[in-house]
Design an enzyme around this catalytic site. Structure first.
Site: not given
Length: 307
Positions: A64, A137, A167
């Site tokens: 991010y 992720h 995820s």
């Protein structure tokens, strides 16, 4: 005789762990600014919106900061770390979650050395010795799940990570990893909203309720499309508006409530940058949705009658 609502706003435990969070989490994908005071105000509002006995799930990732106006890899974690350092008491009121395994431009690397480096770097940026929830992720198709599992188990054994999650994993990918892990997988994080029902059909939520993982729904408002209606089926918008008018809320509240009606006891991870959204949702999301309401949403989202 009126039927009971299916919507659960009670605190929920993350898998078999001792981490108890509220039904609405804070996603930091868009937390790309540098104003520590403004970000702290937003975080405090989200924390205060949690039900009694629950902490706020704060979900980050090392990648991010590469979009939404960010300035680079890791910068959201750095910003979040500064917000927590500014008021240390905030740390005790949140469950701090982050993700690793995306290494631009590779793009995915969950090899032992890469994942260890990612976790250590995240801890430094966040200013914490222990990450409450560490998630892979996206799956690295070129690393054997046994290698990933050994690395993740090492994090837990060393005390650098309290609990683990995945995820954007398929059910089969989650099961392949779980087969080699000693520590349990506490969470799974799929994209899930009234506009994207795939987890309800592809086995993701079925696996969650079978093995006891807690779903963390990312993009629960379809990236803002629920609010502005862009690209959603007209019949779905009509249904959401009908239910919103009946319950005296907006259609976004109905959309979040729909996710909280599922028996998997999911957490809706909101990326809003408006403090009032957390306050509004926490006080208004406990609306009445029964099976007829929820299946109407399903049918109108998919655009075909239920069999």
């Amino acid at each position: 005789m009126a039927t009971a609502t299916l919507v659960s706003t009670a605190p929920r435990r993350l898998g078999p762990s001792d981490l108890v969070v509220g039904p609405i989490g804070f996603g930091t994908w868009r937390l790309t600014g540098t104003d520590v005071r403004a970000a702290g105000y937003l975080l405090d509002a989200a924390i205060d919106a949690m039900p009694e006995g629950a902490r706020l799930l704060v979900d980050a990732a090392d990648v991010y900061g590469l979009d939404w106006g960010g300035t680079g890899f890791g910068t959201v974690e750095e910003h979040l770390g500064a917000v927590l350092a500014a008021v240390p008491a905030r740390r005790d009121r949140i469950v701090l979650a982050t993700k690793g395994g995306i290494v631009p431009p590779v793009p995915y690397d969950s090899s032992p050395s890469a994942l260890r480096a990612a976790c250590d770097a995240s801890r430094r940026r966040l200013g914490t010795e222990t990450i409450d929830l560490y998630q892979v992720h996206r799956p690295d198709l070129l690393t054997h799940p046994a290698e990933v599992a050994a690395t993740l188990d090492g994090f837990v054994a060393a005390g650098t990570v309290r609990t683990l999650g995945v995820s954007n994993h398929t059910p089969a990918q989650q099961e392949a990893l779980a087969a080699h892990l000693t520590a349990p997988i506490a969470t799974t994080q799929p994209e899930w909203s009234v506009a994207h029902l795939a987890p309800m059909r592809d086995g993701t939520l079925d696996l969650a309720v079978r093995v006891g993982t807690t779903p963390l729904a990312w993009s629960p408002l379809a990236g803002g499309r629920v609010a502005d209606g862009d690209g959603l089926r007209p019949e779905l918008l009509t249904t959401l508006d009908d239910l919103a008018n009946r319950e005296g809320v907006d259609r976004s509240t109905v959309a979040v409530a729909f996710l909280l009606a599922h028996p998997a006891n999911a957490v809706a991870v909101l990326g809003t940058q408006r403090a009032e959204r957390f306050t509004d949702l926490s006080t208004r999301v406990a609306i009445h949705l029964d099976r007829a309401d929820c299946y109407r949403i399903v049918a109108d989202s998919e655009g075909v009658p239920l069999p």
